[in-house]
Design a protein around this motif. Structure first.
Motif: not given
Length: 471
Positions: A18-20, A25-29, A50-55, A320-325
């Protein structure tokens, strides 16, 4: 008279993670398909989505003051948008033939099977945690999840309450992106920090000569570096708390240890189900992010291998950039639209205190492994016009293909304004530009932002000469 239509059940999209990637994918679908056409169920074994592990390093450092600032959308917010998010529920098995997943609830331990029409694997990556003596001792922390961050901050607070006036000691194992960021975070908490890594220089995502500049900057910040020697174990006290890290050559006392040794794709479920994996253990997909050989199974995020647009090989690059795209690509395809993920050029930036570090494209070792011939140039420049206040030194290294002059990679180490300059090179790499073409890029100029010749273009000009000299 018209006959009543037959009621049709909606398709079901099941997401594991349930992260990025998974929630993108869920939100776009969901944007493309209403609930009566597509049921979306997302299983997340943790508490957050949907949290930022990078942060997390910046939260630990104090730049981010509240955990919830790192959460883009909570489970409840997803539910309000028509996505059935089930937290504290782990997927324990995939039945590919039967198109179903087995889950176990964290509280009750109840297990059940859930069928799917479309399955999305977004299981992420797991921190590397070698089976060393003392690795699971109290005071040894990873920084992968929000829960990890909470436990680390609680430990820091507890140590702060009982420590004496002297500065406590911390050891960070691993001198990559997470390692250098956590070194800064611990400095900010008043710790004496030692950065340990088996490599000869920090940041193995850079060539060693550029990594040496990172090491020198870390030393100026009073971060001790113990490099070129692997960790052999962690010593504990009588109460089971870590007290030292031992390497092949030394011993480093520590009240607290942070592990930053990188990650590996978390693909146990995929492997057990017989899905195709690459050399690094990541799931292999086509450009639409569909798992190879499986029409209704998709994968995205840190659990997959991605296409390197420069070499044509597949690599594991967890960002995370790749994961979101990738998640958006999956969601669009499942939702009835069409999209592809064309691959990456390997761009990343990081910072430690005032030092900024950027890279994109190939390192020399990667160019050699790909069978390429190249020239390399390194230039010293400034972030602004030399006469303008605040101009800071910057080192740029550039690799170009020996015969064609095609750009292969750029690395930058410097102060303010250095890191994001790597984006110039990332665009040039994506476009397949030569270094000669780069020299005429129409970049913005004003003394507060850049010299007349931007440092990246200075490196490109020098590379043009190097290519010509090499014939």
């Amino acid at each position: 008279m018209s006959r009543p239509g037959r009621t049709r059940s909606p398709r079901r999209m099941v997401i594991v993670g349930g992260d990025a990637a998974g929630m993108s994918a869920a939100s776009q679908a969901r944007r493309l398909c209403p609930p009566e056409e597509l049921e979306i169920v997302a299983f997340e074994r943790g508490d957050h989505t949907s949290y930022s592990a990078c942060g997390i390093p910046y939260w630990v450092a104090g730049d981010v003051t509240d955990r919830d600032e790192l959460v883009a959308r909570s489970p409840q917010e997803h539910r309000e948008r028509g996505i059935d998010v089930r937290t504290r529920t782990e997927v324990t098995a995939l039945d590919v033939q039967g198109s179903r997943v087995r889950t176990r609830e964290g509280g009750s331990g109840r297990e059940e099977w859930t069928g799917y029409d479309e399955l999305v694997l977004a299981t992420g990556a797991r921190p590397i945690r070698p089976p060393l003596p003392g690795i699971d001792a109290e005071g040894v922390h990873a920084v992968q999840t929000l829960g990890d961050g909470e436990r680390l901050l609680a430990d820091l607070a507890a140590l702060d309450r009982r420590r004496a006036d002297e500065r406590p000691r911390a050891v960070v194992v691993g001198a990559g992106y997470i390692g250098v960021e956590m070194a800064e975070a611990l400095l900010r908490h008043g710790y004496r920090v030692t950065l340990v890594d088996r490599a000869e220089e920090p940041m193995t995502t850079l060539d060693p000569d550029m990594g040496a500049h990172v090491r020198e900057a870390l030393n100026r910040l009073e971060v001790a570096t113990a490099l070129g020697s692997a960790v052999t174990g962690l010593e504990t006290d009588a109460e089971g708390r870590v007290r030292a890290v031992t390497t092949e050559t030394d011993r480093h006392e520590a009240e607290l240890v942070v592990l930053g040794m990188g990650v590996r794709p978390l693909t146990d479920l995929a492997r057990d189900a017989g899905l195709p994996l690459g050399d690094s253990g990541g799931v292999l997909t086509d450009l639409a992010m569909r798992v190879r050989g499986h029409d209704n199974i998709w994968a995205a995020g840190d659990c997959v291998e991605v296409l390197d647009r420069i070499t044509g090989a597949h690599r594991h690059i967890p960002l995370g950039t790749h994961a979101n795209k990738q998640g958006q690509v999956v969601g669009r395809n499942i939702g009835g639209d069409y999209a592809t993920f064309p691959g990456v050029v390997g761009t990343a930036v990081s910072k430690v205190c005032e030092l900024e570090i950027g890279r994109t494209g190939l390192l020399e070792a990667q160019a050699r492994a790909a069978g390429l011939r190249w020239v390399t140039v390194t230039v010293e420049a400034t972030s602004r016009a030399g006469y303008y206040p605040g101009a800071a030194p910057m080192r740029v290294k550039l690799l170009a293909e020996r015969r064609t002059g095609r750009l292969l990679g750029v690395q930058i180490v410097g102060r303010e304004g250095a890191g994001k300059r790597v984006d110039i090179a990332a665009v040039a790499l994506t476009a397949g530009m030569t270094v000669e073409q780069m020299t005429m890029l129409d970049l913005g100029y004003a003394p507060p932002f850049s010299p007349v010749w931007d440092p990246v273009l200075v490196a490109a000009r020098k590379a043009v000469s190097a290519v010509r000299e090499a014939g």
